[in-house]
Design a protein around this motif. Structure first.
Motif, mmCIF file in Angstrom:
data_model
loop_
_atom_site.group_PDB
_atom_site.id
_atom_site.type_symbol
_atom_site.label_atom_id
_atom_site.label_comp_id
_atom_site.label_asym_id
_atom_site.label_seq_id
_atom_site.Cartn_x
_atom_site.Cartn_y
_atom_site.Cartn_z
ATOM 1 N N TYR A 1 0.856 -1.164 0.049
ATOM 2 C CA TYR A 1 0.029 0.045 -0.026
ATOM 3 C C TYR A 1 0.782 1.251 0.059
ATOM 4 C CZ TYR A 1 -3.704 -3.140 1.116
ATOM 5 O OH TYR A 1 -4.564 -4.289 1.148
ATOM 6 N N LEU A 2 0.929 2.281 -1.251
ATOM 7 C CA LEU A 2 1.572 3.273 -1.202
ATOM 8 C C LEU A 2 0.205 4.342 -1.087
ATOM 9 C CD1 LEU A 2 3.985 5.033 -1.470
ATOM 10 C CD2 LEU A 2 4.095 4.667 -3.825
ATOM 11 N N GLU A 3 0.004 4.963 -0.047
ATOM 12 C CA GLU A 3 -1.025 6.005 0.170
ATOM 13 C C GLU A 3 -0.369 7.377 0.407
ATOM 14 O OE1 GLU A 3 -4.055 4.656 -0.110
ATOM 15 O OE2 GLU A 3 -3.058 2.696 -0.552
ATOM 16 N N VAL A 4 -0.243 8.255 -0.560
ATOM 17 C CA VAL A 4 0.205 9.535 -0.456
ATOM 18 C C VAL A 4 -0.890 10.605 -0.868
ATOM 19 C CG1 VAL A 4 2.733 8.651 -0.508
ATOM 20 C CG2 VAL A 4 1.361 9.187 -2.535
ATOM 21 N N PHE A 5 -1.964 10.256 -0.952
ATOM 22 C CA PHE A 5 -2.986 11.290 -1.741
ATOM 23 C C PHE A 5 -3.285 12.328 -0.613
ATOM 24 C CE2 PHE A 5 -4.817 8.039 1.347
ATOM 25 C CZ PHE A 5 -5.667 8.886 2.020
ATOM 26 N N GLY A 6 -3.727 13.545 -1.476
ATOM 27 C CA GLY A 6 -4.000 14.559 -0.629
ATOM 28 C C GLY A 6 -2.988 15.479 -0.212
ATOM 29 N N ASN A 7 -1.584 15.490 -0.934
ATOM 30 C CA ASN A 7 -0.670 16.300 -0.483
ATOM 31 C C ASN A 7 -0.112 17.216 -1.472
ATOM 32 O OD1 ASN A 7 0.613 15.361 2.009
ATOM 33 N ND2 ASN A 7 0.254 13.353 1.116
ATOM 34 N N ARG A 8 1.017 17.699 -1.591
ATOM 35 C CA ARG A 8 1.443 18.877 -2.714
ATOM 36 C C ARG A 8 2.681 17.844 -3.466
ATOM 37 N NH1 ARG A 8 -0.240 22.114 1.359
ATOM 38 N NH2 ARG A 8 1.813 22.198 2.254
ATOM 39 N N LEU A 9 2.583 16.909 -3.608
ATOM 40 C CA LEU A 9 3.758 15.885 -4.163
ATOM 41 C C LEU A 9 3.712 16.410 -5.649
ATOM 42 C CD1 LEU A 9 3.271 12.569 -2.352
ATOM 43 C CD2 LEU A 9 4.912 14.738 -1.773
ATOM 44 N N SER A 10 5.075 16.559 -6.184
ATOM 45 C CA SER A 10 5.185 17.073 -7.612
ATOM 46 C C SER A 10 6.057 16.458 -8.415
ATOM 47 C CB SER A 10 5.590 18.557 -7.714
ATOM 48 O OG SER A 10 6.631 18.626 -6.730
ATOM 49 N N ASN B 1 8.261 -1.419 -9.993
ATOM 50 C CA ASN B 1 8.994 -2.559 -9.264
ATOM 51 C C ASN B 1 8.387 -2.900 -8.256
ATOM 52 O OD1 ASN B 1 11.028 -2.263 -11.519
ATOM 53 N ND2 ASN B 1 12.328 -0.977 -10.118
ATOM 54 N N LEU B 2 7.383 -2.577 -7.779
ATOM 55 C CA LEU B 2 6.660 -2.728 -6.613
ATOM 56 C C LEU B 2 5.669 -3.876 -6.812
ATOM 57 C CD1 LEU B 2 6.129 0.811 -4.852
ATOM 58 C CD2 LEU B 2 7.865 -0.841 -4.478
ATOM 59 N N ARG B 3 6.179 -5.027 -7.238
ATOM 60 C CA ARG B 3 5.434 -6.262 -7.567
ATOM 61 C C ARG B 3 4.327 -6.669 -6.652
ATOM 62 N NH1 ARG B 3 8.081 -7.748 -12.538
ATOM 63 N NH2 ARG B 3 9.020 -5.784 -12.841
ATOM 64 N N ASN B 4 4.417 -6.120 -5.396
ATOM 65 C CA ASN B 4 3.424 -6.699 -4.357
ATOM 66 C C ASN B 4 2.121 -5.747 -4.270
ATOM 67 O OD1 ASN B 4 4.490 -9.470 -3.662
ATOM 68 N ND2 ASN B 4 6.099 -8.366 -2.791
ATOM 69 N N LEU B 5 2.355 -4.701 -4.860
ATOM 70 C CA LEU B 5 1.418 -3.514 -4.523
ATOM 71 C C LEU B 5 -0.107 -3.777 -4.873
ATOM 72 C CD1 LEU B 5 2.498 -0.749 -3.492
ATOM 73 C CD2 LEU B 5 2.082 0.056 -6.027
ATOM 74 N N VAL B 6 -0.870 -3.729 -3.811
ATOM 75 C CA VAL B 6 -2.310 -3.759 -3.898
ATOM 76 C C VAL B 6 -2.931 -2.536 -4.063
ATOM 77 C CG1 VAL B 6 -4.346 -4.479 -2.618
ATOM 78 C CG2 VAL B 6 -2.255 -5.706 -2.447
ATOM 79 N N SER B 7 -2.441 -1.315 -3.877
ATOM 80 C CA SER B 7 -3.234 -0.109 -3.940
ATOM 81 C C SER B 7 -2.062 1.183 -3.828
ATOM 82 C CB SER B 7 -3.729 0.056 -2.268
ATOM 83 O OG SER B 7 -4.617 1.492 -2.483
ATOM 84 N N LEU B 8 -2.415 1.795 -4.883
ATOM 85 C CA LEU B 8 -1.477 2.858 -5.281
ATOM 86 C C LEU B 8 -2.436 4.083 -5.420
ATOM 87 C CD1 LEU B 8 1.209 4.038 -6.016
ATOM 88 C CD2 LEU B 8 0.860 3.251 -8.522
ATOM 89 N N ASP B 9 -2.329 4.996 -4.360
ATOM 90 C CA ASP B 9 -3.121 6.264 -4.390
ATOM 91 C C ASP B 9 -2.218 7.424 -4.246
ATOM 92 O OD1 ASP B 9 -5.655 5.213 -4.315
ATOM 93 O OD2 ASP B 9 -5.571 4.504 -2.121
ATOM 94 N N LEU B 10 -2.463 7.960 -5.566
ATOM 95 C CA LEU B 10 -1.553 9.160 -5.644
ATOM 96 C C LEU B 10 -2.361 10.606 -6.007
ATOM 97 C CD1 LEU B 10 1.211 7.897 -8.040
ATOM 98 C CD2 LEU B 10 1.175 7.745 -5.667
ATOM 99 N N TYR B 11 -3.795 10.403 -5.792
ATOM 100 C CA TYR B 11 -4.686 11.331 -6.331
ATOM 101 C C TYR B 11 -4.600 12.626 -5.388
ATOM 102 C CZ TYR B 11 -7.723 9.349 -2.477
ATOM 103 O OH TYR B 11 -7.928 9.012 -1.323
ATOM 104 N N LYS B 12 -4.781 13.844 -5.878
ATOM 105 C CA LYS B 12 -4.969 14.912 -5.562
ATOM 106 C C LYS B 12 -3.520 15.554 -5.016
ATOM 107 C CE LYS B 12 -9.672 14.891 -3.890
ATOM 108 N NZ LYS B 12 -10.948 15.347 -2.961
ATOM 109 N N ASN B 13 -2.709 15.562 -5.785
ATOM 110 C CA ASN B 13 -1.174 16.086 -5.712
ATOM 111 C C ASN B 13 -1.059 16.843 -6.947
ATOM 112 O OD1 ASN B 13 0.273 14.726 -3.354
ATOM 113 N ND2 ASN B 13 -0.497 13.099 -4.137
#
Length: 223
Positions: A93-102, A111-123
């Protein structure tokens, strides 16, 4: 006696290897921390002197002290994702939503072959959706909406047959919606697809019912 000594040596060696691996994951997270602006000190507990990162706030590990979750949503962070995050091989789980990442999304995230959830929204991410996302075969949730992503939707997203939610809306994506991605509605697990508020060409016939499931498709009326 010799067998006992050998066994003890092997166990000690395994422990050292595990420790090195955990330390390397801590090094990755602290390298990322140095490139982030953190006005609320959310990452204050990320101490590079600790044996492993499993005591860091917002980090979850498995029984082998390897990082499996990063929960940093709505944390007011700004800065980039770094390519080294792709070396967190057990991350689910990579949960970094709702920030100001750029900046761009690193190809190494693929390469994160075990990833189930990728939440990059609202950046504020820019650039293209990496083609390497097509390697994330366990991915169930891919949400990158409300960024400034450009280019075409990679056709190999259609490889993600475990995907249940795909939200690409509110970007600057162009070109057609790949047919192989639409096939996830029929032959994959896709239940929710949102590609609205982009620059995509054409429309999908508005039929939500298939022999397999009911899928919600959200799109612009006509691109």
């Amino acid at each position: 006696m010799g067998c006992r000594v050998l066994l003890g040596f092997l166990l000690a060696a395994a422990a050292v290897i595990a420790s090195v691996d955990c330390n390397s994951e801590g090094d990755i997270l602290n390298a990322w921390k140095t490139q982030l602006t953190d006005p609320n000190n959310v990452l204050q507990s990320w101490d590079p002197t600790l044996v492993n990162p499993c005591t860091f706030f917002h980090v979850t590990c498995n029984s082998e002290n390897s990082v499996t979750r990063l929960d940093l949503g709505n944390a007011s962070l700004s800065g980039p994702l770094i390519p080294e995050l792709g070396n967190l091989t057990n991350l689910q789980y990579l949960e970094v939503f709702g920030n100001r990442l750029s900046g761009s999304i690193p190809n190494e995230i693929g390469n994160l072959r075990n990833l189930v959830s990728l939440d990059l929204y609202k950046n504020n991410f820019t650039g293209r959706i990496p083609k390497s996302f097509g390697h994330l075969h366990f991915l169930r949730f891919l949400r990158v909406f409300s960024n400034s992503l450009t280019g075409r939707i990679p056709p190999n997203i259609g490889n993600l047959t475990s995907l249940e939610i795909l939200e690409l809306n509110s970007n600057r994506l162009a070109g057609p919606l790949p047919f192989v991605v639409l096939e996830l509605v029929r032959f994959g697990q896709l239940k929710h697809l949102d590609v609205s508020d982009n620059l995509l060409a054409g429309t999908v016939h508005r039929t939500n019912s298939t022999r397999f499931r009911v899928t919600t498709i959200i799109q612009d009326p006509q691109a």
